[in-house]
Motif scaffolding. Structure first.
Motif, short mmCIF file in Angstrom:
data_model
loop_
_atom_site.label_atom_id
_atom_site.label_comp_id
_atom_site.label_asym_id
_atom_site.label_seq_id
_atom_site.Cartn_x
_atom_site.Cartn_y
_atom_site.Cartn_z
N LYS A 60 0.86 -1.18 0.00
CA LYS A 60 0.00 0.00 0.00
C LYS A 60 0.90 1.23 0.00
CE LYS A 60 -2.89 -3.25 1.07
NZ LYS A 60 -2.75 -4.05 2.24
N THR A 61 0.75 2.07 -1.04
CA THR A 61 1.64 3.20 -1.21
C THR A 61 0.93 4.32 -1.96
OG1 THR A 61 3.88 3.84 -1.89
CG2 THR A 61 2.70 2.29 -3.34
N ARG A 62 1.69 5.26 -2.49
CA ARG A 62 1.16 6.36 -3.30
C ARG A 62 1.72 6.24 -4.72
NH1 ARG A 62 3.46 10.91 -1.88
NH2 ARG A 62 4.98 9.95 -0.53
N ALA A 63 0.93 6.64 -5.68
CA ALA A 63 1.35 6.56 -7.09
C ALA A 63 2.66 7.30 -7.33
CB ALA A 63 0.25 7.11 -7.99
N GLY A 64 2.89 8.37 -6.60
CA GLY A 64 4.12 9.14 -6.74
C GLY A 64 5.37 8.39 -6.31
N ARG A 65 5.21 7.30 -5.59
CA ARG A 65 6.36 6.49 -5.15
C ARG A 65 6.58 5.26 -6.04
NH1 ARG A 65 8.34 7.64 0.12
NH2 ARG A 65 10.25 7.05 -0.93
N PHE A 66 5.71 5.08 -7.06
CA PHE A 66 5.77 3.86 -7.86
C PHE A 66 7.12 3.65 -8.53
CE2 PHE A 66 5.41 1.50 -11.83
CZ PHE A 66 4.99 0.29 -11.33
N ALA A 67 7.64 4.65 -9.21
CA ALA A 67 8.91 4.46 -9.94
C ALA A 67 10.03 4.05 -8.99
CB ALA A 67 9.28 5.74 -10.69
N GLU A 68 10.09 4.68 -7.83
CA GLU A 68 11.12 4.33 -6.84
C GLU A 68 10.91 2.92 -6.29
OE1 GLU A 68 13.06 6.27 -2.78
OE2 GLU A 68 11.32 7.22 -3.70
N LEU A 69 9.65 2.58 -6.02
CA LEU A 69 9.35 1.24 -5.52
C LEU A 69 9.65 0.18 -6.59
CD1 LEU A 69 8.26 -0.73 -3.44
CD2 LEU A 69 5.93 -0.08 -4.15
N GLU A 70 9.31 0.46 -7.83
CA GLU A 70 9.60 -0.48 -8.92
C GLU A 70 11.10 -0.74 -9.00
OE1 GLU A 70 8.91 -1.08 -13.70
OE2 GLU A 70 8.78 0.94 -12.87
N ALA A 71 11.92 0.31 -8.99
CA ALA A 71 13.38 0.15 -9.04
C ALA A 71 13.88 -0.63 -7.84
CB ALA A 71 14.05 1.51 -9.13
N PHE A 72 13.33 -0.35 -6.67
CA PHE A 72 13.71 -1.03 -5.43
C PHE A 72 13.45 -2.53 -5.54
CE2 PHE A 72 13.13 -2.26 -0.99
CZ PHE A 72 14.11 -1.54 -0.32
N ILE A 73 12.26 -2.88 -6.03
CA ILE A 73 11.90 -4.30 -6.19
C ILE A 73 12.82 -4.96 -7.20
CG2 ILE A 73 10.12 -5.89 -7.02
CD1 ILE A 73 8.05 -3.87 -5.80
N ARG A 74 13.03 -4.32 -8.35
CA ARG A 74 13.88 -4.90 -9.40
C ARG A 74 15.30 -5.19 -8.88
NH1 ARG A 74 11.70 -5.12 -14.28
NH2 ARG A 74 10.03 -3.69 -14.80
N GLU A 75 15.85 -4.30 -8.09
CA GLU A 75 17.21 -4.48 -7.56
C GLU A 75 17.32 -5.68 -6.64
OE1 GLU A 75 18.30 -0.89 -5.53
OE2 GLU A 75 18.22 0.32 -7.36
N ARG A 76 16.23 -6.04 -5.97
CA ARG A 76 16.28 -7.06 -4.93
C ARG A 76 15.57 -8.36 -5.30
NH1 ARG A 76 16.60 -2.16 -3.26
NH2 ARG A 76 17.71 -1.58 -1.37
N HIS A 77 14.94 -8.40 -6.45
CA HIS A 77 14.09 -9.53 -6.80
C HIS A 77 14.87 -10.65 -7.46
CE1 HIS A 77 10.46 -11.67 -7.77
NE2 HIS A 77 9.77 -10.76 -7.13
N GLY A 78 14.48 -11.89 -7.16
CA GLY A 78 15.15 -13.06 -7.71
C GLY A 78 14.67 -13.48 -9.09
N TYR A 79 13.53 -12.95 -9.53
CA TYR A 79 12.99 -13.33 -10.84
C TYR A 79 13.62 -12.52 -11.96
CZ TYR A 79 8.99 -15.71 -8.59
OH TYR A 79 8.18 -16.53 -7.84
N GLU A 80 13.76 -13.15 -13.11
CA GLU A 80 14.25 -12.45 -14.30
C GLU A 80 13.27 -11.35 -14.72
OE1 GLU A 80 15.19 -13.53 -18.96
OE2 GLU A 80 15.23 -15.14 -17.47
N VAL A 81 11.97 -11.65 -14.66
CA VAL A 81 10.93 -10.69 -15.01
C VAL A 81 9.89 -10.68 -13.89
CG1 VAL A 81 9.17 -10.02 -16.72
CG2 VAL A 81 11.27 -11.19 -17.47
N PRO A 82 10.14 -9.91 -12.84
CA PRO A 82 9.18 -9.90 -11.73
C PRO A 82 7.90 -9.16 -12.09
CG PRO A 82 10.91 -8.31 -11.33
CD PRO A 82 11.29 -9.06 -12.58
N GLU A 83 6.81 -9.63 -11.53
CA GLU A 83 5.55 -8.89 -11.64
C GLU A 83 5.68 -7.65 -10.77
OE1 GLU A 83 0.88 -9.31 -10.27
OE2 GLU A 83 2.29 -10.87 -9.74
#
Length: 106
Positions: A60-83
């Protein structure tokens, strides 16, 4: 609008990965809350239909934080193409949405 509340969905392959990612997201104030639920996913990958247990994270977050959250998840995620999917919250309790905004303030 950057203050619009939203839910960002992602999945993890293990419960430990889900717990670690959820904790890191909340600690970084990129989400006010992350719920984790065990799910079974059926999906197409590399020409095959797969069936796997996964852990769904609902941040649960704000739309204005999406890009930062997306980058954060990508950096830490084990999947090649995370949802990483954003779902807008079109209405909600004023007190809850106010808390969400305060908890995710930069």
């Amino acid at each position: 609008m950057s203050d619009t509340a939203c839910i960002v969905l992602t999945t993890a392959g293990t419960e430990d990965e889900a717990e670690q990612l959820a904790d890191a997201i909340v600690q970084a104030r990129l989400a006010a809350c992350v719920q984790i639920q065990r799910v079974r996913s059926v999906y197409a990958w590399q020409g095959e239909t797969r069936r796997e247990p996964e852990w769904l994270l609902m941040a649960k977050t704000r739309a204005g934080r999406f890009a930062e959250l997306e980058a954060f998840i990508r950096e830490r995620h084990g999947y090649e193409v995370p949802e990483i999917v954003q779902v807008p919250i079109t209405a909600g309790s004023a007190a809850y949405l106010r808390w969400l905004g305060e908890a995710t303030a930069g």
